[in-house]
Design a protein around this motif. Structure first.
Motif, PDB file in Angstrom:
ATOM      1  N   ALA A 553      54.476  49.615  63.965  1.00 48.57           N
ATOM      2  CA  ALA A 553      54.837  49.754  62.560  1.00 48.57           C
ATOM      3  C   ALA A 553      56.156  50.504  62.421  1.00 48.57           C
ATOM      4  O   ALA A 553      56.998  50.149  61.582  1.00 48.57           O
ATOM      5  CB  ALA A 553      53.726  50.480  61.794  1.00 48.57           C
ATOM      6  N   ARG A 554      56.360  51.517  63.243  1.00 48.93           N
ATOM      7  CA  ARG A 554      57.624  52.251  63.210  1.00 48.93           C
ATOM      8  C   ARG A 554      58.781  51.367  63.680  1.00 48.93           C
ATOM      9  O   ARG A 554      59.877  51.396  63.112  1.00 48.93           O
ATOM     10  CB  ARG A 554      57.515  53.512  64.072  1.00 48.93           C
ATOM     11  N   ALA A 555      58.519  50.588  64.741  1.00 48.74           N
ATOM     12  CA  ALA A 555      59.559  49.689  65.235  1.00 48.74           C
ATOM     13  C   ALA A 555      59.886  48.618  64.200  1.00 48.74           C
ATOM     14  O   ALA A 555      61.057  48.239  64.020  1.00 48.74           O
ATOM     15  CB  ALA A 555      59.105  49.045  66.549  1.00 48.74           C
ATOM     16  N   MET A 556      58.870  48.123  63.498  1.00 46.99           N
ATOM     17  CA  MET A 556      59.107  47.115  62.466  1.00 46.99           C
ATOM     18  C   MET A 556      59.888  47.697  61.288  1.00 46.99           C
ATOM     19  O   MET A 556      60.712  47.013  60.663  1.00 46.99           O
ATOM     20  CB  MET A 556      57.784  46.516  61.995  1.00 46.99           C
ATOM     21  N   ALA A 564      59.189  51.890  54.599  1.00 49.05           N
ATOM     22  CA  ALA A 564      58.984  53.209  55.208  1.00 49.05           C
ATOM     23  C   ALA A 564      57.555  53.703  55.040  1.00 49.05           C
ATOM     24  O   ALA A 564      57.012  54.380  55.923  1.00 49.05           O
ATOM     25  CB  ALA A 564      59.965  54.215  54.606  1.00 49.05           C
ATOM     26  N   LYS A 565      56.916  53.346  53.918  1.00 49.39           N
ATOM     27  CA  LYS A 565      55.554  53.836  53.670  1.00 49.39           C
ATOM     28  C   LYS A 565      54.559  53.298  54.687  1.00 49.39           C
ATOM     29  O   LYS A 565      53.452  53.829  54.825  1.00 49.39           O
ATOM     30  CB  LYS A 565      55.105  53.451  52.261  1.00 49.39           C
ATOM     31  N   ALA A 566      54.945  52.227  55.409  1.00 49.26           N
ATOM     32  CA  ALA A 566      53.999  51.557  56.308  1.00 49.26           C
ATOM     33  C   ALA A 566      54.116  52.012  57.757  1.00 49.26           C
ATOM     34  O   ALA A 566      53.495  51.411  58.633  1.00 49.26           O
ATOM     35  CB  ALA A 566      54.192  50.044  56.230  1.00 49.26           C
ATOM     36  N   ILE A 567      54.872  53.079  58.031  1.00 49.41           N
ATOM     37  CA  ILE A 567      54.977  53.494  59.436  1.00 49.41           C
ATOM     38  C   ILE A 567      53.649  54.025  59.965  1.00 49.41           C
ATOM     39  O   ILE A 567      53.438  54.063  61.178  1.00 49.41           O
ATOM     40  CB  ILE A 567      56.100  54.530  59.660  1.00 49.41           C
ATOM     41  N   GLU A 568      52.766  54.448  59.067  1.00 52.45           N
ATOM     42  CA  GLU A 568      51.361  54.661  59.435  1.00 52.45           C
ATOM     43  C   GLU A 568      50.590  53.551  58.740  1.00 52.45           C
ATOM     44  O   GLU A 568      50.291  53.643  57.549  1.00 52.45           O
ATOM     45  CB  GLU A 568      50.865  56.040  59.015  1.00 52.45           C
TER      46      GLU A 568
END
Length: 852
Positions: A553-556, A564-568
């Motif tokens: 998710a961070r790489a995406m 940005a809200k989706a890194i977790e």
């Protein structure tokens, strides 16, 4: 109404939901969204009761949220690449694609009768070129972002499956699929730079408040943050270019107990030595045939070979330590070199004892005297010790304090520096097999290693492969392997490694937001649907799948595919228990165990037997297993009792985080209960419209309480409590004598509250009782707060210390009035039998004591 017949009503309502598009996920900015996702299955060919439980849990949440006015995304897909398909092709003939898609069709056909609220229009399999082509596009983006690299690395090699295995795929030194002893080999591999995110992945765990604490702890331990000292020994007698030996240690306080130094068989120094010394080469080869994981090396016999080199102790240059090559040191942690302190480390103690090395103690238990050690002294973390050879000072009382002091002293002396390290290694994704996502890279003699042009994606797997020769068939497929360089147009070779299947499952949650897009995601869809509000799956995925998904998710986000809200990516996580069953065993003429299916067993008061009367040993309930034959086929249950019975039972018997034992008697009891609800609906439906009855207010209050309890229980993932409340409300409704309108309102509410668990029978009851539209799409009932306020209190009455009766009175009734009602109670009069009352004490809201 006719009798309860699931075989008739369940297909009827499933068709009605499909025709109404009841579960189609729609991006609606006017509504709050809710994304519920279960970990998607591997298409093995048959669903089992574990699947039923897992997907019913998600379905209960999804159906409740639909009724509460959310726009719900509840999708389904298939984790379809991997070795089992290749193994099946080799064993049975045919092609992995045929085997996989056939299994998907079978499992889809088995899942649909469960009536799950899945948007099947979003279904995909990770082996679909449309899916893995977008994965290839992201790989290229990640290469450009510096998140992908290629290097030579020592890997776990399965000599039977002829592929690289991750550490976690090595069980007791053997391949998790083949069972073959795993070897260490050096291969050039592709890696994701997950280690760059070690600190972030660790610190962010604190924010995952709706994840199980156990899962967060498991991830924290896997990431493995440690604080230690990095320093260098000066070498003596070493080859040119190896005048220093870098070491990282988490126990610098034990440096004064150093007995030897040791390097990994894969250390650059060991590789140099093996090229010039046949004995060392033979020893290193032996080490590489041994275990590969840290766990395997810990339990294996400790082997070492003295290189003849020495290193000088950093505190005393006259103090020399021998340098060994040792089989228990991994190159991919720290520097691949250690110093051994055998007095306070079990592994080092075993090694030093075997090779006759000194074992000088550094500390003893507080109050103890120094003495030769018969075993290593490894104190508990908080146990106080007294340093007898510690340069950190005798005032240090615990190991943790000593480490901090030792790092500070070494830095002050210029000996080394404090370093924070992580156990987490970069993610090696190269697999030497056919049935996986091709890595989109070209090897060109002129341009080197270059990414394939995105215009050429997807790079599809060729269908014309065979598995009659061991190894990866892509290596020997010239029309697929041989290609042209996208940069210079010269002849080139395609990368024949495919990606680890963990890559496929590390971003599927994002693809579901726009599964037919010609890009990995669509910004508007990802922004609306992400994050997953509720993720559900087994505890066995607590580390790798979830950790890799968090990294991905961070790489995406870094490559522009997620906000940005989706890194977790997963706001809440729930790990469900297993479905278990008794095991039935006999033995053959040679004493070997023979297991039997539950449907082959006859139970009686005397125990269990086979159809021919053979006595069967009943082993306590365990996880359902094909090998033990303690499996229950969901299709048989649906055929016998209906999907609603299976759904209700797996939700009702125990808290969802615990295991649930499947029993035939439990399934039968569930069916009887649903039949009783059906009969209750029929009876209420036949009531005269003008029936006035009694107790309307009581039933309204009971209905409100049921709404409140069921709603709170579902939202708290206490599905068994929700069902217990529904049992109670059913009993109340069955005994009620209220007016027809109130009874009908009660049964409609019961249907709506049951609908997340038993949607088919709920639809029938809803329709029969005049509910508007589909029950599935009807609003969730809301409890009138006024009806939840209980204005009465039930008080037990004790006569001479024994409870004899109880009365219900208004909460604010005066004590004198309570006394009058208590003494007028028929049971009190009966037990007093004319005896005069000496004293009566009313404890407001609690009890009435009568002394006669």
């Amino acid at each position: 109404m006719s009798r309860y017949d699931p075989a008739t009503i369940e297909p009827k309502w499933q068709k009605a939901w499909d025709e109404a598009g009841a579960f189609a996920a729609r991006r609606d900015p006017a509504k709050p969204k809710y994304y519920v996702l279960e970990m998607f299955p591997y298409p093995s060919g048959r669903i089992h009761m574990g699947h039923v439980r897992n997907y019913t849990m998600g379905d209960v949440v999804a159906r409740t949220k639909i009724a509460q006015g959310y726009s719900v995304l509840h999708p389904m897909g298939w984790d379809a690449f991997g070795m089992p398909a290749e193994n099946a092709a080799m064993e049975r003939g045919g092609h992995p694609k045929e085997w996989t898609y056939s299994n998907i069709a079978d499992m889809r056909a088995q899942m649909k009768p469960l009536g799950l609220s899945i948007d099947w229009s979003r279904e995909f399999a990770t082996c679909d070129p449309e899916y893995y082509g977008q994965q290839q596009a992201m790989f290229i983006d990640m290469m450009e972002a510096g998140l992908v690299y290629r290097k030579a690395a020592v890997v776990n090699w399965d000599p039977v499956d002829m592929t690289v295995l991750a550490n976690e795929q090595v069980i007791d030194g053997r391949g998790w699929r083949s069972g073959a002893l795993v070897e260490r080999r050096e291969l050039t591999q592709w890696f994701f730079k997950i280690s760059d995110y070690s600190a972030e992945l660790l610190s962010a765990l604190d924010g995952l408040k709706d994840w199980p604490e156990k899962v967060r702890l498991m991830q924290a331990n896997w990431i493995g943050q440690s604080r230690g000292l990095q320093f260098a020994f000066a070498t003596r007698g070493a080859p040119e270019g190896f005048d220093r030996l870098e070491v990282y240690t988490t126990r610098p306080d034990t440096l004064m107990g150093a007995s030897f130094a040791a390097i990994s068989p894969d250390h650059p120094l060991a590789k140099h030595l093996e090229r010039h010394d046949p004995a060392i080469a033979a020893f290193v080869a032996e080490c590489r045939r041994g275990g590969t994981s840290a766990e395997a090396l810990e339990t294996a016999e400790k082997l070492g070979m003295d290189t003849g080199m020495r290193v000088a102790h950093p505190f005393d240059t006259d103090w020399e330590l021998p340098v060994y090559i040792a089989n228990f040191i991994l190159m991919d942690y720290g520097t691949g070199a250690i110093f051994g302190c055998p007095a306070h480390d079990a592994r080092d103690f075993e090694f030093a004892t075997k090779y006759g090395l000194p074992i000088p103690p550094v500390f003893v238990a507080e109050g103890a005297e120094a003495a030769p050690l018969a075993e290593p002294f490894v104190p508990m973390k908080s146990e106080k010790v007294r340093y007898i050879r510690g340069f950190a000072g005798a005032a240090v009382q615990t190991g943790e304090e000593a480490v901090v002091a030792a790092i500070a002293e070494c830095e002050a002396r210029g000996i080394g520096r404090g370093v924070t390290n992580y156990r987490l290694r970069d993610w090696g994704i190269s697999r030497q097999r056919y049935w996986g996502c091709p890595i989109p890279v070209i090897h060109c003699a002129t341009c080197g290693v270059v990414a394939e042009a995105k215009a050429n994606l997807p790079i599809k797997l060729p269908d014309d492969v065979t598995f009659d020769i061991p190894g990866n068939p892509l290596d020997r497929h010239p029309t697929w392997r041989d290609c042209t360089c996208p940069q210079c147009g010269a002849k080139a070779r395609r990368e024949t490694d495919t990606m680890d299947t963990f890559v496929d499952s590390s971003w599927y949650y994002a693809r579901f937001t726009s599964p037919r897009a010609e890009t990995p995601t669509v910004a508007e869809d990802a922004d609306y649907w992400m994050n997953v509000d509720q993720y559900i799956g087994g505890i066995e995925h607590a580390i790798l799948h979830l950790l890799y998904s968090r990294f991905f998710a961070r790489a995406m986000h870094k490559t522009g595919h997620l906000p940005a809200k989706a890194i977790e990516p997963f706001n809440a996580l729930f790990t469900q228990g297993m479905v278990t069953h008794e095991i039935y065993k006999t033995t053959d003429e040679k004493g070997r165990p023979v297991y039997h299916l539950p449907e082959d067993i006859i139970r009686s008061e005397n125990g269990a037997t086979l159809q021919d009367g053979t006595v069967v040993e009943v082993i306590p309930s365990a996880k359902m297993s094909k090998s033990k034959k303690n499996v229950v086929d969901p299709m048989n249950i649906i055929a016998a009792f209906g999907a609603d019975t299976a759904r209700w039972f797996v939700m009702s018997d125990s808290p969802p985080e615990r295991d649930v034992e499947w029993t035939a008697s439990g399934a039968e009891a569930t069916f009887k209960h649903l039949s009783r609800v059906w009969s209750l609906c029929s009876r209420i439906g036949e009531m005269p419209a003008d029936h006035t009855g009694t107790g309307d207010d009581d039933l309204r209050r009971a209905t409100a309480r049921a709404i409140d309890e069921v709603t709170r229980s579902i939202e708290g993932f206490a599905f068994n409590k929700a069902i217990a409340a529904l049992y109670g409300f059913t009993n109340t409704l069955a005994k009620a004598t209220a007016s027809t309108p109130v009874m009908k309102a009660g049964i409609r509410t019961l249907a709506k509250l049951m609908s997340p668990m038993t949607p088919h029978i709920a639809e029938s009851i809803w329709t029969y009782q005049g509910g508007e539209g589909l029950c599935t799409q009807a609003p969730w009932p809301k409890a009138d707060p006024a009806l939840l306020v209980d204005d009465t209190v039930t008080l037990p009455i004790q006569i001479n210390g024994k409870r004899r009766a109880e009365i219900s009175v208004p909460k604010d009734m005066a004590a004198a009035e309570v006394e009058k009602i208590a003494l007028a109670n028929e049971d009190v009069i009966k037990f007093l039998a004319g005896q005069p009352v000496k004293k009566i004490i009313v404890v407001p809201g609690r009890i009435i004591n009568v002394v006669a």
